[in-house]
Write an enzyme that holds these catalytic residues in place. Structure first.
Site, short mmCIF file in Angstrom:
data_model
loop_
_atom_site.label_atom_id
_atom_site.label_comp_id
_atom_site.label_asym_id
_atom_site.label_seq_id
_atom_site.Cartn_x
_atom_site.Cartn_y
_atom_site.Cartn_z
CD GLU A 340 -2.15 -1.95 2.41
OE1 GLU A 340 -2.60 -3.11 2.33
OE2 GLU A 340 -1.82 -1.42 3.49
CG ASP A 493 -7.07 -5.82 9.58
OD1 ASP A 493 -7.09 -4.68 9.09
OD2 ASP A 493 -7.31 -6.84 8.91
#
Length: 508
Positions: A340, A493
């Site tokens: 990302e 996460d």
């Protein structure tokens, strides 16, 4: 590994490289130099391993902040993850490995196979939208009934909420498309508003592949650099490929419900994710929904910090819109990985944007340059009305927490806790098991390649190292990488959740 000297050490190192060449005789010189690096992580004179020393040092650093969170609201993507072997599913679908090819959107089983082969060959994680509803339903039915398939809480928001809810003194609100199966899987400490419930679950298929087993014979102490195999295809490391036909999350249907729930819940931290799911929408719907999302996020009171969790994306225009004029100025914190980060720089012509992909462990100086650029160009300053002041970057081998000075505290504990949970969750253990983890981070690195960066050495006894650049602080720590990971899904996460749990925002 013991500390040796003289002929014994030289002979051992020669044997090490010889064994590596036996496995991969055509490795380039740059890769061979990288392979010598881990040898530098040595035991102490007392015999304690570098991994053990680092884990012990983390425990001393990981302390709760002076002003901890008490209520955290998380939204808006949630689903049920069906986790299984990617190779076994594709074999069950009657597919054989051929040439790999990335597809931004999957339209068929053949597209799925080509994209899986492409990313498995790189050992990289990816997430894609499957456009054919009936074909996806058929594939998911087969996947759910395969031996070994397991059902878990899925979606970045639900995973972060589930991780935070493990702390009994923290109340967590989760807004997202929560169906009956997901509701059953959620922690009792997670509050789901009635408006967030729906009759049918959204399913995501998580196709995992594993790292290779150890070699045999004289080189049995070396972890084979070759991973799981599917005929001619070999994975360099364990990872996963995710795909879904998820319309509720793709349209961010629960965003308005989420924001409207905040007034009653009164959180002191908001965690937002799911923007990447809009990639399955048309350009027109994307733009319209993103504008609506910005309006909703703007309604969150400015005294409540907002963390945005990014995920795998392929649409540069959407990423650029999120970054430049839409979402970044409205959030205080970002969480992202190496894929990302590089895509973000490529989408906005940032530093090192000509780099097509990472080769091995991402270079710390390159990562540092991109993080610095994000906070300098898009973060808070005297000239810019942006709230962005924190980025938690994570990759397999190390983490970096970059913060604008004066806005966040307890960074040492935050980055150390994020790295610790990467090792425990991947190995499915309560504590770090030093026999099951290894250090893959560089022991020395440059802090920048855009300017004259400092050369920093990492000491396992003081595993969080710091440097500063024009009002921005960087905190780096290695990760104790699980040698035989049980499950790779949701690590990012869990890392972001744990890092946030130990973070402290300064009131203004």
């Amino acid at each position: 590994m013991a500390v040796w000297s003289g002929p014994a050490c030289a002979g051992f190192l020669a044997l090490a490289v010889g064994c590596v060449l036996l496995v991969q005789p055509e490795l380039p010189g740059s890769v061979l130099r990288a392979l010598w690096g881990p040898v530098l992580w040595t035991s102490s004179p007392g015999g304690t391993s570098a991994e053990g020393r680092l884990a012990a040092a983390w425990e001393a650093l990981i302390v709760r902040p002076a002003r901890p969170w008490s209520r955290v609201a998380v939204g808006v993507n949630a689903c049920v993850d069906v986790v299984l072997s990617g190779v076994k599913l594709l074999q069950a679908l009657g597919l054989s490995p051929g040439n790999g090819e990335d597809h931004r959107v999957l339209h068929s089983g053949e597209d799925l196979k080509e994209a899986f082969v492409h990313f498995m060959g790189k050992g990289a994680a990816a997430e894609r939208f499957f456009s054919d509803e009936q074909a996806f339903h058929n594939i998911s039915q087969i996947a759910s009934t395969l031996p070994g398939a397991q059902h878990y809480v899925g979606g970045n928001a639900a995973l972060i909420g589930q991780k935070l809810a493990a702390n009994s003194d923290l109340k967590v609100l989760l807004c997202g498309p929560v169906g009956p199966k997901l509701h059953q899987l959620l922690d009792d400490n997670v509050v789901v508003p009635p408006e967030s419930m729906q009759e049918v679950d959204e399913f995501h298929l998580i196709l995992e592949y594993q790292a290779g087993v150890s070699s045999t014979g004289i080189c049995s102490w070396i972890e084979d650099s070759r991973g799981e195999q599917w005929e001619h295809l070999t994975a360099p490391n364990a990872n996963r490929f995710i795909f879904s036909h998820d319309l509720s999350n793709g349209a961010m249907n629960m965003l308005e419900v989420f924001v409207s729930s905040l007034e009653e819940f009164q959180p002191d931290l908001v965690v937002l994710s799911g923007l990447h799911m809009m990639e399955g929408q048309s350009k027109e719907i994307q733009k319209k929904r993103l504008l609506q999302a910005v309006i909703s996020i703007s309604d969150i009171p400015t005294d409540i910090p907002v963390h945005l969790e990014l995920a795998s994306m392929t649409d540069r225009e959407l990423m650029s819109s999120i970054m430049h004029q839409q979402v970044f100025p409205l959030v205080n914190s970002l969480g992202l990985n190496e894929q990302e980060l590089l895509f973000l720089s490529q989408s906005a012509s940032g530093p090192h944007s000509s780099l097509l992909a990472w080769s091995g462990v991402p270079d710390v100086g390159v990562v540092s340059d991109i993080l610095f650029w994000i906070l300098k160009e898009h973060g808070r300053s005297e000239k810019r009305a942006s709230d962005l002041t924190r980025i938690h970057f994570h990759t397999l081998a190390y983490h970096i927490l970059a913060t604008v000075d004066g806005h966040w505290g307890n960074q040492l504990a935050s980055v150390a806790a994020g790295a610790r949970v990467a090792g425990t969750q991947a190995c499915a253990s309560e504590m770090i098991d030093t026999s099951r983890v290894s250090l893959k981070a560089p022991q020395e690195f440059l802090t920048s390649h855009s300017e004259a960066g400092s050369r920093i050495s990492v000491n396992p006894d003081e595993p969080v190292v710091q440097w500063y650049r024009e009002g921005i602080s960087f905190h780096f720590t290695p990760v104790l990488v699980c040698k035989d990971p049980i499950r790779t899904v949701g690590l990012g996460d869990a890392i972001s959740a744990e890092g946030l749990f130990y973070s402290e925002v300064y009131p203004h």
